[in-house]
Design an enzyme around this catalytic site. Structure first.
Site, PDB file in Angstrom:
ATOM      1  N   ARG A  55     102.815  15.066 -14.990  1.00  0.00           N
ATOM      2  CA  ARG A  55     102.187  15.853 -16.115  1.00  0.00           C
ATOM      3  C   ARG A  55     100.717  15.730 -15.360  1.00  0.00           C
ATOM      4  O   ARG A  55      99.999  15.693 -16.296  1.00  0.00           O
ATOM      5  CB  ARG A  55     102.388  15.382 -17.384  1.00  0.00           C
ATOM      6  CG  ARG A  55     103.851  15.551 -17.899  1.00  0.00           C
ATOM      7  CD  ARG A  55     104.130  17.136 -18.073  1.00  0.00           C
ATOM      8  NE  ARG A  55     105.411  17.315 -18.796  1.00  0.00           N
ATOM      9  CZ  ARG A  55     106.426  17.006 -18.577  1.00  0.00           C
ATOM     10  NH1 ARG A  55     106.754  17.138 -17.123  1.00  0.00           N
ATOM     11  NH2 ARG A  55     107.495  17.238 -19.052  1.00  0.00           N
ATOM     12  N   GLU A 108     100.130  14.007 -24.411  1.00  0.00           N
ATOM     13  CA  GLU A 108     100.243  14.926 -23.350  1.00  0.00           C
ATOM     14  C   GLU A 108      99.133  15.993 -23.794  1.00  0.00           C
ATOM     15  O   GLU A 108      98.753  16.978 -23.100  1.00  0.00           O
ATOM     16  CB  GLU A 108     101.392  15.357 -23.176  1.00  0.00           C
ATOM     17  CG  GLU A 108     101.779  16.206 -22.021  1.00  0.00           C
ATOM     18  CD  GLU A 108     103.242  16.647 -21.697  1.00  0.00           C
ATOM     19  OE1 GLU A 108     104.133  16.156 -22.064  1.00  0.00           O
ATOM     20  OE2 GLU A 108     102.991  17.900 -21.475  1.00  0.00           O
ATOM     21  N   SER A 138     106.704  18.389 -26.150  1.00  0.00           N
ATOM     22  CA  SER A 138     106.203  16.993 -26.168  1.00  0.00           C
ATOM     23  C   SER A 138     104.746  16.511 -26.495  1.00  0.00           C
ATOM     24  O   SER A 138     103.961  17.028 -25.815  1.00  0.00           O
ATOM     25  CB  SER A 138     106.368  16.309 -24.835  1.00  0.00           C
ATOM     26  OG  SER A 138     107.744  16.510 -24.484  1.00  0.00           O
TER      27      SER A 138
END
Ligand code: EPU
Length: 336
Positions: free
Chosen positions: A164, A332, A236
């Site tokens: 990520r 995130e 998420s």
């Protein structure tokens, strides 16, 4: 080019937070973006470039210019015996690209079905799911320099991809705007079905082929993840933390069933959803913010939540995971 003043960003963030931006500019070509970047409005204000708004949490009105790409082309630029190379505009909806690839028998991104967002953001965030990351299919990323409006291409290696993560979230944050991404797709798909029970699930509906893999992944995601059109969310909320092997071994003694993924000889990744559930947060609600009842890694807007209400819930979760496991969860999602 579309421009607007003082508009609501509600349609531009999947969390469904109702804040305003001073200016909004949507461009549909590189030339239009270059004109916009050289305009006084952009030069004199701070800017925020958004994609599908699936990774943003607005805490207040945006005092500046929000930019959005409407470059929506999918162009086959070359082909050889093994691969097809597609140059895809940054404003293409990610899942529409996956659908296009599956319909045209091109493998490589089927495991990334139904991830919200757009192609430009996929290359910033290095989206991933079910054992695949988008960077594996990215050849190069085409951008425009925000300061000079000059075009620059980043080959995959120059993007410094990680979990990520990319150079566009770090050293070059806010410095380049992605206009298109060159993908390399497989003519002979190389299926990746080792994640949990994925292969078993695919075989329940038929042969292993691109359509069936996509259909299975769509069904898994729909069963676990809330539809942002119904409950605002950003997928998420936290990243899965990577911890030292030593720390992991001590946790495993206490929690023998702790799920984990091998990272290296010295590190393990632990699912944040599991940690949050163990702390008793799954399905819990504070005001209009809640932890999704089917996947504790996802925070949802139960209707009319402010960004601060979501952040408050996130902070309570971070405190409790830290107290219980000695692990710091990192969002995130970007707070704006
Ligand atoms: N788990 C729990 N409780 C929960 C959620 C998960 O115990 O409430 C456990 C599961 O039982 C499983 C493990 O945690 O053992 C992993 O769960 P899952 O397969 O649902 O995946 P994840 O690690 O929670 C990651 C990605 C997702 C991606 C899935 C599938 C991150 C931050 N998230 O989630 O990505 O779809 O794997 O590959 O890496 C996203 O980034 O927005 C996203 C949805």
């Amino acid at each position: 080019m579309k421009t607007a003043l003082q508009i609501s960003l509600l349609p531009y963030n999947t969390f469904g937070i109702d804040v305003k931006t001073d200016f909004f500019i949507e461009y549909d070509s590189i030339a239009e973006l270059q004109v916009a970047l050289q305009s006084d409005i952009v030069k004199q204000n701070r800017i925020l470039h958004i994609g599908g708004g699936s990774n943003l949490l607005f805490l207040k009105d945006y005092k500046g210019v929000v930019l959005h790409s409407a470059i929506k082309s999918i162009e086959k630029v070359r082909e050889d015996s093994d691969f097809v190379y597609l140059k895809v505009g940054s404003g293409v909806v990610w899942d529409e690209l996956v659908a296009y690839c599956v319909e045209n028998d091109l493998g490589g991104v089927e495991n990334l079905s139904l991830i919200p967002g757009e192609v430009g953001a996929s290359a910033v965030q290095n989206i991933g799911a079910y054992g695949v990351e988008v960077q594996e299919a990215i050849v190069e990323v085409n951008t425009v320099d925000v300061e000079t409006a000059v075009i620059r291409t980043f080959p995959n290696l120059a993007c410094c991809y990680g979990y990520r993560d990319s150079i566009f979230k770090n050293e070059l944050k806010g410095k380049y705007i992605i206009t298109s991404v060159l993908f390399r797709l497989d003519k002979k798909p190389n299926f990746r079905l080792s994640y949990q029970h994925l292969e078993e699930e695919v075989l329940k509906i038929g042969n292993v082929n691109l359509q069936n893999v996509r259909q299975t992944i769509v069904a898994i995601r729909e069963s676990k993840l809330p539809n942002p059109k119904i409950s605002g969310n950003a997928g998420s909320f936290f990243m899965n933390p990577v911890i030292s092997k030593k720390h992991f071994v001590s946790l495993q003694e206490k929690y023998p069933n702790i799920p984990h993924y091998y990272v290296s000889e010295t590190e393990e990744k632990v699912p944040a959803g599991w940690l949050i559930e163990q702390c008793g947060w799954k399905g819990k609600r504070i005001g209009n913010a809640a932890v999704h009842d089917k996947q504790a890694l996802v925070l949802v807007n139960k209707g009319g939540a402010s960004g601060s209400e979501i952040v408050y819930l996130a902070e309570q979760i971070q405190i409790s995971v830290n107290e219980t496991f000695g692990i710091e969860l990192k969002p995130e999602v970007n707070y704006i």
